[in-house]
Design an enzyme around this catalytic site. Sequence first.
Site, PDB file in Angstrom:
ATOM      1  N   CYS A   1      50.086  28.967  31.880  1.00  0.00           N
ATOM      2  CA  CYS A   1      50.446  28.114  33.868  1.00  0.00           C
ATOM      3  C   CYS A   1      51.230  29.425  34.180  1.00  0.00           C
ATOM      4  O   CYS A   1      51.602  30.575  33.517  1.00  0.00           O
ATOM      5  CB  CYS A   1      51.527  27.210  32.981  1.00  0.00           C
ATOM      6  SG  CYS A   1      52.363  27.406  32.734  1.00  0.00           S
TER       7      CYS A   1
ATOM      8  N   CYS B   1      54.463  29.555  33.336  1.00  0.00           N
ATOM      9  CA  CYS B   1      54.956  30.028  32.273  1.00  0.00           C
ATOM     10  C   CYS B   1      55.194  31.561  32.310  1.00  0.00           C
ATOM     11  O   CYS B   1      55.477  32.613  32.099  1.00  0.00           O
ATOM     12  CB  CYS B   1      54.401  29.954  31.159  1.00  0.00           C
ATOM     13  SG  CYS B   1      53.677  28.096  30.881  1.00  0.00           S
TER      14      CYS B   1
ATOM     15  N   ASP C   1      23.120  52.501  53.742  1.00  0.00           N
ATOM     16  CA  ASP C   1      22.835  54.280  53.278  1.00  0.00           C
ATOM     17  C   ASP C   1      21.078  54.289  53.289  1.00  0.00           C
ATOM     18  O   ASP C   1      20.953  52.768  52.858  1.00  0.00           O
ATOM     19  CB  ASP C   1      23.793  55.072  52.967  1.00  0.00           C
ATOM     20  CG  ASP C   1      22.900  56.254  52.782  1.00  0.00           C
ATOM     21  OD1 ASP C   1      22.752  56.673  53.585  1.00  0.00           O
ATOM     22  OD2 ASP C   1      22.064  56.942  51.410  1.00  0.00           O
TER      23      ASP C   1
END
EC number: 7.2.2.21
Length: 711
Positions: A14, A17, A398
């Site tokens: 998480c 953490c 291009d």
Amino acid sequence: MAEKTVYRVDGLSCTNCAAKFERNVKEIEGVTEAIVNFGASKITVTGEASIQQVEQAGAFEHLKIIPEKESFTDPEHFTDHQSFIRKNWRLLLSGLFIAVGYASQIMNGEDFYLTNALFIFAIFIGGYSLFKEGFKNLLKFEFTMETLMTIAIIGAAFIGEWAEGSIVVILFAVSEALERYSMDKARQSIRSLMDIAPKEALVRRSGTDRMVHVDDIQIGDIMIIKPGQKIAMDGHVVKGYSAVNQAAITGESIPVEKNIDDSVFAGTLNEEGLLEVAVTKRVEDTTISKIIHLVEEAQGERAPAQAFVDTFAKYYTPAIIVIAALIATVPPLLFGGNWETWVYQGLSVLVVGCPCALVVSTPVAIVTAIGNAAKNGVLVKGGVYLEEIGGLKAIAFDKTGTLTKGVPVVTDYIELTEATNIQHNKNYIIMAALEQLSQHPLASAIIKYGETREMDLTSINVNDFTSITGKGIRGTVDGNTYYVGSPVLFKELLASQFTDSIHRQVSDLQLKGKTAMLFGTNQKLISIVAVADEVRSSSQHVIKRLHELGIEKTIMLTGDNQATAQAIGQQVGVSEIEGELMPQDKLDYIKQLKINFGKVAMVGDGINDAPALAAATVGIAMGGAGTDTAIETADVALMGDDLQKLPFTVKLSRKTLQIIKQNITFSLVIKLIALLLVIPGWLTLWIAIMADMGATLLVTLNGLRLMKVKD
């Protein structure tokens, strides 16, 4: 200068953490900086620290630390061999105590000592790591999710709500497990890339073939790749011919033919012939290694939406604690409310206010989308570019090598004399033989056209070859003088034969964007040949699809003359055509587009278009697998020479933006609805934890939907 070391981290579940782990590593003596990349599950440590010290810093979450290089060549490090029961024994035991506790409650009543004892055991067993972290944070006045939950559970115990306190513990544990699972699932798309390239290759050294680990293969070693085998290292073919499936790197579905001197990439599949390949890069420098590294770095980049959420959460969590405290104390103190009832409501607000769903809403979407893009041959360099692509209004292209193949080909060959097919072939062979001696850039197209039709160009001996500057070439074959050149040359040579009909044919070809050349002697015109940079078969479909996806304007930028530019631009269907542009002109045009449309992308080859690519909101380079420059300089690289990946990228980006908005909105709305239940007194700890866990589950599942996006 302090040394930087990168480690992979196993078990990072998480964002909270990750933040705590980062702080812990920074506190190690000798460490000057530590940065955790949560999306890629990596940490970069600046300074001196052993693996053991870094692992100790992550002991609170039982993190496993592996050196980056070692983990790259051995993904087995990330395979968790622990059984489900061993990994989740606390959760399962806590659930068992809760089940028995409710059974006891039904049989003996909720005040029976055994009933409460079972719920207390469930709280302490299931919430051990939660309390450990929550109390530490509480003492430091750090208001994290663990802090909120710890206060809520202590409060529930204080007012005798043991059953609901135990439910909060187990459902929070389930919520964290779901978050861990979703992030692992999102990261798996990148870990699967690690498995693409073999860990060993058959290498020929001193005349002997032996299996060698990729770490021990050196530049210049010769690899032997049999049909059906994957290629372990980047290199170029020194012997053999085959078709190689490059889908893993470029996303191309059709195998690509490989001959001597052609490049091959690690992780691609040799489908047909035996190849001998000279290694050109070390394992850590292969194209697949660079893709993995850049994608992981991209997953660590905070997208604007994620930055907003992180900033919002920093103020949101303390605000929830203040609101919960006010709900728990103001009604009893000022309005004579029941203390137990309002403390319970305040605790429920703490639980429902937990920002789990909000915090995970953006990273799970970004990580999943970038991983999906990489698997489909599109390298996106960060969440910020993913969001920018999603908001594009105009895309400039291009021409050469992007909308066209960038290689001149013969498109028309028109005979002007009546003769047999044999004589027509001989005429072409003479023309091609002359072009073999020419330095003109279009000569290769004429030669290749003859070779593909199995014409023997070596059968003609050319004498007295001369280049006529700016007009064409001249040479003698079997005593006859032949010319190949521009219409201007033949108007001078054979003005009487340059009829209106021939003039019309030449003009028609030129209006289509083709270069028309003539072949003949000083007495007669023999044929007209037209050469053009062939438009990609996919270009028209790509432009149409981009307009369908909501791109308002597509523009072709080229240095070609306006007539050629118009012909090709109209063929592919762009909404605006700009010809005769120098690199500075392209740059100025992109700047003007940004003023007019806001967010603009430029698609080019990554080298010649560098200024325009850099000036655009998003620079997109074609054919990234073939050039390190394109991979390193562009914001987005289409790894294959395949323009069809562009609509997919736009669609994926727009879907990502949509899902992030859905996740953030849903996370906030579900919490607002739950908080409104406080007014009639309907909010319970059950509803609170289910709202929090349900929201977390739904936003993660919603984010994982991005794995399925295809064009």
